[in-house]
Design an enzyme around this catalytic site. Structure first.
Site, PDB file in Angstrom:
ATOM      1  CG  ASP A  67      -0.249  -0.177   2.547  1.00 44.42           C
ATOM      2  OD1 ASP A  67       0.990  -0.127   2.570  1.00 44.42           O
ATOM      3  OD2 ASP A  67      -0.936  -0.354   3.565  1.00 44.42           O
ATOM      4  CG  ASN A 136      -8.212   0.867  11.833  1.00 39.08           C
ATOM      5  OD1 ASN A 136      -7.318   0.048  11.589  1.00 39.08           O
ATOM      6  ND2 ASN A 136      -8.505   1.845  11.011  1.00 39.08           N
ATOM      7  CG  HIS A 138      -5.592  -0.630   8.823  1.00 40.19           C
ATOM      8  ND1 HIS A 138      -5.369   0.715   8.635  1.00 40.19           N
ATOM      9  CD2 HIS A 138      -4.413  -1.129   9.276  1.00 40.19           C
ATOM     10  CE1 HIS A 138      -4.125   0.994   8.933  1.00 40.19           C
ATOM     11  NE2 HIS A 138      -3.518  -0.098   9.332  1.00 40.19           N
ATOM     12  CD  GLU A 143      -8.073   2.580   7.039  1.00 44.14           C
ATOM     13  OE1 GLU A 143      -7.839   1.647   7.828  1.00 44.14           O
ATOM     14  OE2 GLU A 143      -7.509   3.686   7.139  1.00 44.14           O
TER      15      GLU A 143
HETATM   16  P1  PGA Z   1       2.715  -1.094  12.453  1.00 46.74           P
HETATM   17  O1  PGA Z   1       1.495  -0.857  11.450  1.00 46.74           O
HETATM   18  O2  PGA Z   1       3.394  -2.345  11.992  1.00 46.74           O
HETATM   19  O3  PGA Z   1       3.548   0.125  12.290  1.00 46.74           O
HETATM   20  O4  PGA Z   1       2.113  -1.250  13.825  1.00 46.74           O
HETATM   21  C1  PGA Z   1       0.551  -1.832  11.279  1.00 46.74           C
HETATM   22  C2  PGA Z   1      -0.510  -1.396  10.309  1.00 46.74           C
HETATM   23  O5  PGA Z   1      -1.076  -0.300  10.475  1.00 46.74           O
HETATM   24  O6  PGA Z   1      -0.806  -2.147   9.393  1.00 46.74           O
END
Ligand code: PGA
Length: 244
Positions: A67, A136, A138, A143
């Site tokens: 992404d 959250n 995601h 999302e």
């Molecule tokens: P992080 O992000 O590995 O920095 O905790 C996870 C995500 O938002 O997919």
């Protein structure tokens, strides 16, 4: 779905890095998709270390970035682009022809999505995808509320993502939209690893593994994937019922 619990972030990352190495040994022209973020950083570093040590052939595989933040240039060190350049592409000398990342500055992000979907289709699908999980629930920028049927798409970022996402940037940054592979890609990938570490991820891991499956919590899709592995450290597993 299978749940795997490791002692700590290092052991978890070591196992994920080994999964990439094993895949490339068996299928040097594999298609690998990785997420950026704090969680997979150590996996990338250990993968690079092992690949260099073991002289793994990394000249033939295809790398896909999960992404990107729409509007954030690749030179910004909070971008996913920058992460992949630093952690993977430069250290392994991966050629640009092997790498497919969303162009977050494209005037036509929908076209970017179509291009990415076509690339994945033309390459015969994704062999291994390694993702993290947001606060959250995601996965990538899928999302809450997203359709499980989506391929690549542009999406308005959730408030949680916008707030938590500031941690990647040196200064306050306007984040509005993301461009991301879809959950349909996950469902069609041959192997899916979802990684999480630390106590702050314990709540979202409980929902992922034991909650109701639904698009209000996208990571719950893992429960439906026979080829899915939720790989967590002891702290992230601490709220799971089977651990009591
Ligand atoms: P992080 O992000 O590995 O920095 O905790 C996870 C995500 O938002 O997919």
């Amino acid at each position: 779905m299978e749940l795997k619990i490791y002692k700590d972030h290092h052991h978890l990352s070591d196992a994920a890095a080994n999964a990439i190495i094993e895949l490339l040994k068996n299928k040097p022209d594999a298609v690998v998709c990785l997420a950026s973020g704090e969680t997979p950083r150590l996996t990338c570093r250990l993968f690079v270390e092992k690949a260099l040590q073991q002289k793994t052939d990394t000249r033939l595989f295809t790398f896909i970035g999960l992404d990107e933040w729409v509007g954030i240039p690749p030179s910004n060190d909070g971008s996913c682009h920058y992460f992949f350049q630093q952690e993977l592409i430069q250290p392994l000398g991966i050629s640009s022809g092997q790498v497919y990342l969303f162009d977050a500055l494209s005037k036509d992000p929908e076209e970017e999505c179509r291009k990415m979907d076509k690339t994945i289709l033309d390459k015969g699908g994704i062999d291994l995808v390694i993702v993290g999980i947001g606060m959250n629930g995601h996965i990538g920028f899928n999302e809450p509320g997203v359709s499980f049927e989506n391929y690549s798409h542009v999406i308005n970022l959730d408030e949680t993502t916008i707030t938590v996402g500031q941690k990647y940037f040196k200064t306050a940054t306007t984040l509005q939209k993301g461009i991301t592979l879809g959950l349909k890609h996950l469902q069609q990938s041959k192997k899916v690893l979802l990684l999480a570490n630390g106590a702050k991820k314990a709540g979202v891991i409980q929902k992922t593994v034991e909650g109701r499956v639904g698009n209000d919590f996208p990571a719950s899709i893992m429960q439906t994937l026979d080829q899915g592995f939720v790989m967590v450290d002891e702290e992230a597993a601490s709220l799971l019922g089977q651990r009591k």
